[in-house]
Design a protein around this motif. Structure first.
Motif, PDB file in Angstrom:
ATOM      1  N   PRO A  53     -50.538 -68.843  94.979  1.00 34.24           N
ATOM      2  CA  PRO A  53     -50.125 -70.183  94.545  1.00 34.24           C
ATOM      3  C   PRO A  53     -48.644 -70.379  94.826  1.00 34.24           C
ATOM      4  O   PRO A  53     -47.914 -69.416  95.062  1.00 34.24           O
ATOM      5  CB  PRO A  53     -50.405 -70.180  93.045  1.00 34.24           C
ATOM      6  CG  PRO A  53     -50.567 -68.762  92.661  1.00 34.24           C
ATOM      7  CD  PRO A  53     -50.927 -67.986  93.884  1.00 34.24           C
ATOM      8  N   ASP A  54     -48.187 -71.612  94.804  1.00 40.89           N
ATOM      9  CA  ASP A  54     -46.772 -71.892  95.093  1.00 40.89           C
ATOM     10  C   ASP A  54     -45.841 -71.295  94.052  1.00 40.89           C
ATOM     11  O   ASP A  54     -44.701 -70.988  94.332  1.00 40.89           O
ATOM     12  CB  ASP A  54     -46.544 -73.404  95.200  1.00 40.89           C
ATOM     13  CG  ASP A  54     -45.080 -73.713  95.514  1.00 40.89           C
ATOM     14  OD1 ASP A  54     -44.565 -73.176  96.516  1.00 40.89           O
ATOM     15  OD2 ASP A  54     -44.457 -74.455  94.741  1.00 40.89           O
ATOM     16  N   THR A  55     -46.332 -71.135  92.851  1.00 36.32           N
ATOM     17  CA  THR A  55     -45.495 -70.612  91.768  1.00 36.32           C
ATOM     18  C   THR A  55     -46.216 -69.492  91.031  1.00 36.32           C
ATOM     19  O   THR A  55     -47.440 -69.526  90.904  1.00 36.32           O
ATOM     20  CB  THR A  55     -45.125 -71.732  90.771  1.00 36.32           C
ATOM     21  OG1 THR A  55     -44.371 -71.164  89.696  1.00 36.32           O
ATOM     22  CG2 THR A  55     -46.331 -72.434  90.214  1.00 36.32           C
ATOM     23  N   PRO A  56     -45.478 -68.507  90.551  1.00 38.07           N
ATOM     24  CA  PRO A  56     -46.105 -67.433  89.770  1.00 38.07           C
ATOM     25  C   PRO A  56     -46.420 -67.830  88.327  1.00 38.07           C
ATOM     26  O   PRO A  56     -46.984 -67.045  87.583  1.00 38.07           O
ATOM     27  CB  PRO A  56     -45.065 -66.313  89.790  1.00 38.07           C
ATOM     28  CG  PRO A  56     -43.859 -66.809  90.467  1.00 38.07           C
ATOM     29  CD  PRO A  56     -44.098 -68.205  90.900  1.00 38.07           C
ATOM     30  N   CYS A  57     -46.070 -69.030  87.928  1.00 41.58           N
ATOM     31  CA  CYS A  57     -46.277 -69.464  86.547  1.00 41.58           C
ATOM     32  C   CYS A  57     -47.747 -69.369  86.157  1.00 41.58           C
ATOM     33  O   CYS A  57     -48.619 -69.813  86.895  1.00 41.58           O
ATOM     34  CB  CYS A  57     -45.790 -70.901  86.370  1.00 41.58           C
ATOM     35  SG  CYS A  57     -45.991 -71.493  84.685  1.00 41.58           S
ATOM     36  N   VAL A  58     -48.007 -68.792  84.988  1.00 42.57           N
ATOM     37  CA  VAL A  58     -49.370 -68.691  84.462  1.00 42.57           C
ATOM     38  C   VAL A  58     -49.484 -69.402  83.115  1.00 42.57           C
ATOM     39  O   VAL A  58     -50.426 -69.181  82.369  1.00 42.57           O
ATOM     40  CB  VAL A  58     -49.831 -67.214  84.346  1.00 42.57           C
ATOM     41  CG1 VAL A  58     -49.995 -66.595  85.717  1.00 42.57           C
ATOM     42  CG2 VAL A  58     -48.879 -66.411  83.489  1.00 42.57           C
ATOM     43  N   ALA A  59     -48.500 -70.240  82.804  1.00 47.59           N
ATOM     44  CA  ALA A  59     -48.480 -71.025  81.574  1.00 47.59           C
ATOM     45  C   ALA A  59     -48.475 -70.141  80.325  1.00 47.59           C
ATOM     46  O   ALA A  59     -49.029 -70.490  79.299  1.00 47.59           O
ATOM     47  CB  ALA A  59     -49.618 -72.042  81.541  1.00 47.59           C
ATOM     48  N   VAL A  60     -47.891 -68.951  80.432  1.00 46.60           N
ATOM     49  CA  VAL A  60     -47.683 -68.058  79.305  1.00 46.60           C
ATOM     50  C   VAL A  60     -46.177 -67.840  79.252  1.00 46.60           C
ATOM     51  O   VAL A  60     -45.668 -66.787  79.603  1.00 46.60           O
ATOM     52  CB  VAL A  60     -48.432 -66.715  79.493  1.00 46.60           C
ATOM     53  CG1 VAL A  60     -48.205 -65.811  78.294  1.00 46.60           C
ATOM     54  CG2 VAL A  60     -49.915 -66.943  79.720  1.00 46.60           C
TER      55      VAL A  60
END
Length: 63
Positions: free
Chosen positions: A9-16
C-alpha cells in the motif's frame, strides 16, 4: 525489490496509531516526523522507511 514496493500500500498506516511512550508508532513503526512528512516524501525516501520498518517487524495490526 521494486516489485515488492509496487505490491505494498502507499502508506504503512494500519490505523493503530499510538506514540504514547515514545516517538515511534506502535502500529506502523514510523516516527512522528515520518508520519507527518509521509505525503511529502519521494518514493526513494518512502522505500528507506519501508525497509526499516519491515525489518523491525512492522506494520503491526493488533499491538
Amino acid at each position: 525489490m521494486m516489485n515488492e514496493a509496487k505490491e505494498r500500500p502507499d502508506t504503512p498506516c494500519v490505523a493503530v496509531c499510538s506514540t504514547t511512550f515514545d516517538d515511534v508508532c506502535r502500529g506502523c513503526g514510523r516516527t512522528v516526523a515520518e508520519v507527518a512528512d509521509w505525503v511529502f516524501m519521494n518514493q526513494e525516501q518512502k522505500e528507506i522507511v519501508w525497509s526499516r520498518i519491515l525489518a523491525q517487524g512492522y506494520p503491526r495490526r493488533n499491538r
